[in-house]
Write a protein that holds these residues in place. Structure first.
Motif, PDB file in Angstrom:
ATOM      1  N   PRO A  14       0.830  -1.216   0.000  1.00 20.86           N
ATOM      2  CA  PRO A  14       0.000   0.000   0.000  1.00 20.86           C
ATOM      3  C   PRO A  14       0.858   1.257   0.000  1.00 20.86           C
ATOM      4  O   PRO A  14       1.880   1.327   0.693  1.00 20.86           O
ATOM      5  N   GLY A  15       0.442   2.229  -0.804  1.00 24.88           N
ATOM      6  CA  GLY A  15       1.180   3.476  -0.919  1.00 24.88           C
ATOM      7  C   GLY A  15       2.202   3.500  -2.035  1.00 24.88           C
ATOM      8  O   GLY A  15       2.695   4.573  -2.399  1.00 24.88           O
ATOM      9  N   SER A  63     -12.991   6.513  -7.765  1.00 27.15           N
ATOM     10  CA  SER A  63     -12.103   5.917  -6.762  1.00 27.15           C
ATOM     11  C   SER A  63     -10.618   6.050  -7.090  1.00 27.15           C
ATOM     12  O   SER A  63      -9.776   5.819  -6.218  1.00 27.15           O
ATOM     13  N   ARG A  67      -5.039   9.783  -8.240  1.00 27.06           N
ATOM     14  CA  ARG A  67      -4.007   8.770  -7.989  1.00 27.06           C
ATOM     15  C   ARG A  67      -3.519   8.100  -9.277  1.00 27.06           C
ATOM     16  O   ARG A  67      -2.346   7.749  -9.373  1.00 27.06           O
ATOM     17  N   SER A  85      -0.032   5.795  -5.063  1.00 33.01           N
ATOM     18  CA  SER A  85      -0.743   5.656  -3.786  1.00 33.01           C
ATOM     19  C   SER A  85      -1.715   4.485  -3.806  1.00 33.01           C
ATOM     20  O   SER A  85      -2.894   4.619  -3.457  1.00 33.01           O
ATOM     21  N   LYS A  87      -3.862   1.226  -3.099  1.00 35.22           N
ATOM     22  CA  LYS A  87      -4.584   0.756  -1.917  1.00 35.22           C
ATOM     23  C   LYS A  87      -4.952  -0.712  -2.102  1.00 35.22           C
ATOM     24  O   LYS A  87      -5.061  -1.189  -3.244  1.00 35.22           O
ATOM     25  N   PRO A  88      -5.167  -1.417  -1.011  1.00 38.14           N
ATOM     26  CA  PRO A  88      -5.565  -2.833  -1.156  1.00 38.14           C
ATOM     27  C   PRO A  88      -6.804  -3.010  -2.029  1.00 38.14           C
ATOM     28  O   PRO A  88      -6.907  -4.014  -2.754  1.00 38.14           O
ATOM     29  N   GLU A  89      -7.708  -2.054  -2.002  1.00 42.77           N
ATOM     30  CA  GLU A  89      -8.916  -2.160  -2.822  1.00 42.77           C
ATOM     31  C   GLU A  89      -8.659  -1.969  -4.314  1.00 42.77           C
ATOM     32  O   GLU A  89      -9.575  -2.149  -5.124  1.00 42.77           O
ATOM     33  N   ASP A  90      -7.446  -1.621  -4.686  1.00 43.81           N
ATOM     34  CA  ASP A  90      -7.074  -1.565  -6.099  1.00 43.81           C
ATOM     35  C   ASP A  90      -6.688  -2.945  -6.628  1.00 43.81           C
ATOM     36  O   ASP A  90      -6.455  -3.108  -7.832  1.00 43.81           O
TER      37      ASP A  90
END
Length: 126
Positions: A14-15, A63, A67, A85, A87-90
């Motif tokens: 993440p990030g 969403s 980014r 950036s 995220k786990p949801e990506d």
């Protein structure tokens, strides 16, 4: 033979950032809207970001705004998706798709494409 081939997927934390590439062969991006889609396990495929053929009109799903950045190189027949950036949801399989002389809405929102790539896995995890 008309083909889209994605590359650049992988496992990141993440990030972190990742850049996906989609190489088109057999047709010119000068006449095609092209974009990126993703499908996570148990979820429907969604349009992430798309570009029109000519005037550079773009679409980003809410969403990823701020980014992700989509860009293309017509000379190389390649479209890129710079993902920052993360995220786990990506986490999802990311697909490239194209549609001749299309709006970004028809391609990205309606998922109406002429050609699809085989996909590349992006996993965002610690």
């Amino acid at each position: 033979q008309l083909q889209l081939v994605e590359s650049g997927g992988g496992l990141v934390q993440p990030g972190e950032s990742l850049t996906l590439s989609c190489a088109a062969s057999g047709f010119s991006l000068d006449y095609y809207a092209i974009g990126w889609f993703r499908q996570a396990p148990g979820k429907e495929r969604e349009g992430v970001s798309c570009l029109t053929a000519g005037d550079g009109g773009t679409y980003y799903v809410d969403s990823v705004k701020g980014r992700f950045t989509i860009a293309k190189d017509n000379a190389k027949s390649t479209v890129y998706l710079q993902m920052n950036s993360l995220k786990p949801e990506d986490t999802a399989i990311y697909f490239c798709a194209a549609k001749i002389l299309s709006s970004v809405r028809r391609l990205c929102v309606e998922n109406d494409a002429d050609y699809w790539g085989q996909g590349t896995q992006v996993t965002v995890s610690l």
